[in-house]
Design a protein around this motif. Sequence first.
Motif, short mmCIF file in Angstrom:
data_model
loop_
_atom_site.label_atom_id
_atom_site.label_comp_id
_atom_site.label_asym_id
_atom_site.label_seq_id
_atom_site.Cartn_x
_atom_site.Cartn_y
_atom_site.Cartn_z
N THR A 103 10.29 9.50 1.00
CA THR A 103 10.06 8.65 2.19
C THR A 103 10.66 9.32 3.42
O THR A 103 10.10 9.22 4.50
CB THR A 103 10.67 7.24 2.04
OG1 THR A 103 12.06 7.35 1.78
CG2 THR A 103 9.98 6.45 0.98
N THR B 42 5.52 2.58 2.76
CA THR B 42 6.51 2.05 1.82
C THR B 42 7.24 0.85 2.41
O THR B 42 7.44 -0.16 1.74
CB THR B 42 7.53 3.14 1.43
OG1 THR B 42 6.83 4.21 0.79
CG2 THR B 42 8.60 2.61 0.51
N TYR C 249 6.43 2.62 -5.59
CA TYR C 249 5.29 2.67 -4.66
C TYR C 249 5.37 3.93 -3.79
O TYR C 249 4.37 4.62 -3.58
CB TYR C 249 5.28 1.41 -3.80
CG TYR C 249 4.13 1.33 -2.83
CD1 TYR C 249 2.86 0.99 -3.26
CD2 TYR C 249 4.32 1.58 -1.48
CE1 TYR C 249 1.80 0.90 -2.38
CE2 TYR C 249 3.27 1.50 -0.58
CZ TYR C 249 2.02 1.16 -1.04
OH TYR C 249 0.97 1.08 -0.17
N SER C 250 6.55 4.23 -3.31
CA SER C 250 6.74 5.42 -2.48
C SER C 250 6.44 6.69 -3.28
O SER C 250 5.84 7.63 -2.76
CB SER C 250 8.17 5.46 -1.95
OG SER C 250 8.39 6.63 -1.22
#
Length: 183
Positions: A103, A113, A157-158
Motif C-alpha cells: 500500500t 484499500t 484486499y491490498s
Amino acid sequence: MERQTAVRQRRWLFSVCRWRICLCTLRDPKQQRQSPRALGMVFWILPVCSLVTSGMMYRAALGKEPEVAGIVPVLLGVLFVWIGNDLPKLRRNSTLGVKVSWTLGNEENWNRTHRFAGKLWVGGGLLLLLGALLPLRAMVWVMICVTAALGIAPIAYSYAIFRQHRKAGVAYEKIPKSRAEKR
C-alpha cells in the motif's frame, strides 16, 4: 489504600502510552502530507478512550462493579465507525492507515484499500453496536470475529490488488520483497 495505588499506577501507565503515541504520530517524516483532520482524529481518540477507561477504573476503585461488558463494545463500535469514516480520506503516509509495503508503494493501491477498509470498518462498528445488545458470550464472539476481520480483510484486499498490479506490470515505488529475498 491498595486500590488507590493500583489506580494511580494504571493512570500513570495510560498517560505514558498516550504521550508515546502522540510523539510517534508527530515524528512521522512524511507528516506534512497528512491532513489535519486525520491528526485531530488521533489526538481526540486518546483523551476520549482515556476518560472512559479512567471512569471504569475509578468505579472499580470505589468498590462498584465496572460495566465493562456494556461499555467496551459500544466504545469500540463508535470508534470503528469514526475511524472507518476517515480512512478513505487519508493520504499515503507511514503513521496512519493500512501500512503494508504494497500500500505504501503505490498510490492507487493505497486509495482502493482505504476506501474498502473504510466501508468495512463502518460496517464492523455498526455490528459491534448491535452486538452490545446480545448476551455476553455471543457479544464476545462477535467482538473477536469483527475485530479480526477488520484487521485481516484490508491487508488481504491490498495484497490482491498488488497481485493484480504485478500481473499487469504496474510499477511500485518500493517493491515488496519475497520471503526468499528477505533471507
